[in-house]
Write a protein that holds these residues in place. Structure first.
Motif, PDB file in Angstrom:
ATOM      1  N   PRO A 119       0.749  -1.225   0.025  1.00 40.90           N
ATOM      2  CA  PRO A 119      -0.100   0.115   0.123  1.00 40.90           C
ATOM      3  C   PRO A 119       1.080   1.233  -0.280  1.00 40.90           C
ATOM      4  N   ILE A 120       0.198   2.221   0.020  1.00 42.44           N
ATOM      5  CA  ILE A 120       0.870   3.593  -0.016  1.00 42.44           C
ATOM      6  C   ILE A 120       1.630   3.678   1.463  1.00 42.44           C
ATOM      7  N   HIS A 121       2.914   4.095   1.571  1.00 44.62           N
ATOM      8  CA  HIS A 121       3.628   4.353   2.799  1.00 44.62           C
ATOM      9  C   HIS A 121       4.256   5.574   3.019  1.00 44.62           C
ATOM     10  N   LYS A 122       5.056   5.629   4.216  1.00 44.64           N
ATOM     11  CA  LYS A 122       5.396   6.929   4.526  1.00 44.64           C
ATOM     12  C   LYS A 122       6.505   7.498   3.454  1.00 44.64           C
ATOM     13  N   GLY A 123       7.171   6.641   2.893  1.00 42.67           N
ATOM     14  CA  GLY A 123       8.138   6.948   1.801  1.00 42.67           C
ATOM     15  C   GLY A 123       7.453   7.612   0.504  1.00 42.67           C
ATOM     16  N   HIS A 124       6.272   6.932   0.243  1.00 40.52           N
ATOM     17  CA  HIS A 124       5.337   7.794  -0.900  1.00 40.52           C
ATOM     18  C   HIS A 124       5.155   9.017  -0.456  1.00 40.52           C
ATOM     19  N   LEU A 126      15.437   1.179   3.097  1.00 41.45           N
ATOM     20  CA  LEU A 126      15.556  -0.230   3.999  1.00 41.45           C
ATOM     21  C   LEU A 126      14.235  -0.560   4.388  1.00 41.45           C
ATOM     22  N   HIS A 127      13.427   0.374   5.247  1.00 43.21           N
ATOM     23  CA  HIS A 127      12.068   0.248   5.856  1.00 43.21           C
ATOM     24  C   HIS A 127      10.719   0.591   5.092  1.00 43.21           C
ATOM     25  N   LEU A 128      11.009   1.640   4.147  1.00 45.22           N
ATOM     26  CA  LEU A 128       9.986   2.200   3.512  1.00 45.22           C
ATOM     27  C   LEU A 128       9.862   1.518   2.139  1.00 45.22           C
ATOM     28  N   SER A 129       9.172   0.350   2.057  1.00 47.87           N
ATOM     29  CA  SER A 129       8.975  -0.011   0.648  1.00 47.87           C
ATOM     30  C   SER A 129       7.637  -0.938   0.740  1.00 47.87           C
ATOM     31  N   GLY A 130       6.955  -1.224  -0.277  1.00 46.50           N
ATOM     32  CA  GLY A 130       5.716  -1.889  -0.136  1.00 46.50           C
ATOM     33  C   GLY A 130       6.110  -3.484   0.287  1.00 46.50           C
ATOM     34  N   SER A 131       7.154  -3.832  -0.082  1.00 44.37           N
ATOM     35  CA  SER A 131       7.423  -5.300   0.016  1.00 44.37           C
ATOM     36  C   SER A 131       7.675  -5.451   1.510  1.00 44.37           C
ATOM     37  N   GLU A 169      -5.756  -9.852   7.442  1.00 40.97           N
ATOM     38  CA  GLU A 169      -6.147 -11.341   7.244  1.00 40.97           C
ATOM     39  C   GLU A 169      -6.367 -11.720   5.654  1.00 40.97           C
ATOM     40  N   ARG A 170      -6.557 -10.833   4.914  1.00 39.80           N
ATOM     41  CA  ARG A 170      -6.572 -11.257   3.496  1.00 39.80           C
ATOM     42  C   ARG A 170      -4.980 -11.488   3.116  1.00 39.80           C
ATOM     43  N   LEU A 171      -3.808 -10.734   3.460  1.00 43.44           N
ATOM     44  CA  LEU A 171      -2.691 -10.974   3.295  1.00 43.44           C
ATOM     45  C   LEU A 171      -2.294 -12.498   3.756  1.00 43.44           C
ATOM     46  N   LYS A 172      -2.422 -12.617   4.971  1.00 40.81           N
ATOM     47  CA  LYS A 172      -2.302 -13.936   5.527  1.00 40.81           C
ATOM     48  C   LYS A 172      -3.011 -15.031   4.811  1.00 40.81           C
ATOM     49  N   ASN A 173      -4.043 -14.944   4.328  1.00 41.54           N
ATOM     50  CA  ASN A 173      -5.009 -15.823   3.673  1.00 41.54           C
ATOM     51  C   ASN A 173      -4.326 -16.211   2.498  1.00 41.54           C
ATOM     52  N   LEU A 174      -3.915 -14.934   1.619  1.00 39.05           N
ATOM     53  CA  LEU A 174      -3.140 -15.004   0.190  1.00 39.05           C
ATOM     54  C   LEU A 174      -1.657 -15.926   0.520  1.00 39.05           C
ATOM     55  N   ARG A 193       6.359  -7.388   6.807  1.00 37.76           N
ATOM     56  CA  ARG A 193       5.855  -7.071   8.363  1.00 37.76           C
ATOM     57  C   ARG A 193       4.561  -7.550   8.605  1.00 37.76           C
ATOM     58  N   ILE A 194       3.736  -7.319   7.755  1.00 39.15           N
ATOM     59  CA  ILE A 194       2.216  -7.692   8.032  1.00 39.15           C
ATOM     60  C   ILE A 194       2.180  -9.323   8.225  1.00 39.15           C
ATOM     61  N   LEU A 195       2.751  -9.896   7.413  1.00 40.03           N
ATOM     62  CA  LEU A 195       2.532 -11.480   7.326  1.00 40.03           C
ATOM     63  C   LEU A 195       3.356 -11.877   8.712  1.00 40.03           C
ATOM     64  N   GLU A 196       4.530 -11.232   9.081  1.00 40.37           N
ATOM     65  CA  GLU A 196       5.152 -11.716  10.339  1.00 40.37           C
ATOM     66  C   GLU A 196       4.722 -10.857  11.593  1.00 40.37           C
ATOM     67  N   ASP A 197       3.617 -10.271  11.538  1.00 44.82           N
ATOM     68  CA  ASP A 197       3.015  -9.468  12.755  1.00 44.82           C
ATOM     69  C   ASP A 197       4.192  -8.554  13.447  1.00 44.82           C
ATOM     70  N   GLU A 198       4.777  -7.890  12.491  1.00 40.26           N
ATOM     71  CA  GLU A 198       6.194  -7.042  13.084  1.00 40.26           C
ATOM     72  C   GLU A 198       5.853  -5.750  13.074  1.00 40.26           C
ATOM     73  N   ASN A 199       5.095  -4.863  13.683  1.00 39.97           N
ATOM     74  CA  ASN A 199       4.975  -3.446  13.566  1.00 39.97           C
ATOM     75  C   ASN A 199       5.117  -2.687  12.410  1.00 39.97           C
ATOM     76  N   TRP A 200       4.268  -3.289  11.670  1.00 34.63           N
ATOM     77  CA  TRP A 200       3.889  -2.459  10.085  1.00 34.63           C
ATOM     78  C   TRP A 200       3.368  -1.353  10.429  1.00 34.63           C
ATOM     79  N   GLU A 201       2.807  -1.163  11.320  1.00 31.72           N
ATOM     80  CA  GLU A 201       1.832   0.420  11.447  1.00 31.72           C
ATOM     81  C   GLU A 201       2.843   1.334  11.260  1.00 31.72           C
ATOM     82  N   GLU A 202       3.977   1.285  11.839  1.00 28.94           N
ATOM     83  CA  GLU A 202       4.941   2.425  11.830  1.00 28.94           C
ATOM     84  C   GLU A 202       5.118   2.729  10.551  1.00 28.94           C
ATOM     85  N   LEU A 203       5.213   2.069   9.342  1.00 30.87           N
ATOM     86  CA  LEU A 203       5.393   2.546   7.896  1.00 30.87           C
ATOM     87  C   LEU A 203       4.287   3.135   7.291  1.00 30.87           C
ATOM     88  N   LEU A 204       3.073   2.954   7.830  1.00 29.72           N
ATOM     89  CA  LEU A 204       2.031   3.837   7.398  1.00 29.72           C
ATOM     90  C   LEU A 204       1.427   4.748   7.929  1.00 29.72           C
TER      91      LEU A 204
END
Ligand code: NAD
Length: 178
Positions: A15-20, A129-134, A165-170, A139-150
């Motif tokens: 998604p759009i992140h703080k770098g964008h 290093l941190h601000l990329s969509g990938s 949930e969608r990403l984890k199901n995918l 981080r979302i998949l690994e439950d790792e503080n993804w919120e700080e990037l958005l």
């Protein structure tokens, strides 16, 4: 048509992140208006491209509202990919208000617009290093503080659409397809 200087930034914004956000602000320091192209608009529900064009449009417009950016200074336009790279710039041009400067860090995007004679600028990368969509998706998949990037508004939309949930199901689907 008019004398406004317009720049374009095309990104999948998955998604759009703080770098964008920082790059959009930087572009708005240089031009009157920015065209934000939501690239690969046809894609969604894939690990690399989880969100629909419509969801990404809402994310971008809410971020720009949160940032208090004047709505008269931007256009948000979904853009589907086409099969022919050599024709892609014409496709982009057809879908957007006239622009004279292309901002991109993507080598293919830069190459295609340089060949068409556009001014192409490589905007600075902020904390790549941190601000990329990938990284956000990892981080979302690994439950790792993804919120700080958005931005806060993007986090809200992620909740509304059950994005985690969608990403984890995918991801599970991808593993079971292997
Ligand atoms: P992206 O969301 O990964 O990045 C968009 C832009 O954001 C980058 O160019 C970069 O300048 C900027 N950016 C990203 N992280 C940043 C950071 N931390 N700091 C500052 N700036 C940052 O999107 P992308 O993959 O480059 O998007 C290109 C789109 O163009 C894709 O959808 C692609 O399919 C499309 N395209 C299509 C064709 C075709 O259809 N034939 C051809 C070329 C490109």
């Amino acid at each position: 048509m008019d004398s406004k200087v317009r720049g374009i930034l095309i990104g999948r914004l998955q998604p759009i992140h703080k770098g964008h956000i920082q790059v959009i602000r930087k572009i708005l320091d240089e031009v009157d208006e920015i065209v934000i192209g939501i690239g690969s608009a046809q894609l969604s529900h894939e690990l690399k491209d989880p969100f629909t064009a419509g969801e990404r449009i809402v994310m971008v417009s809410q971020v720009l509202a949160e940032e208090n950016i004047d709505p008269g200074r931007y256009y948000i336009i979904p853009m589907e990919d086409i099969n022919y790279n050599a024709l892609w710039t014409a496709h982009v041009k057809m879908m957007t208000p006239p622009f004279s400067i292309v901002y991109s860090g993507n080598p293919l995007v830069k190459q295609l617009f340089i060949e068409e004679g556009y001014i192409v600028k490589n905007p600075p990368l902020y904390d790549r290093l941190h601000l990329s969509g990938s990284e956000v998706r990892r981080r979302i998949l690994e439950d790792e503080n993804w919120e700080e990037l958005l931005a806060d508004s993007t986090i809200e939309i992620m909740k509304e659409i059950n994005g985690v949930e969608r990403l984890k199901n995918l991801s599970e689907k991808e593993i079971s397809d292997m």
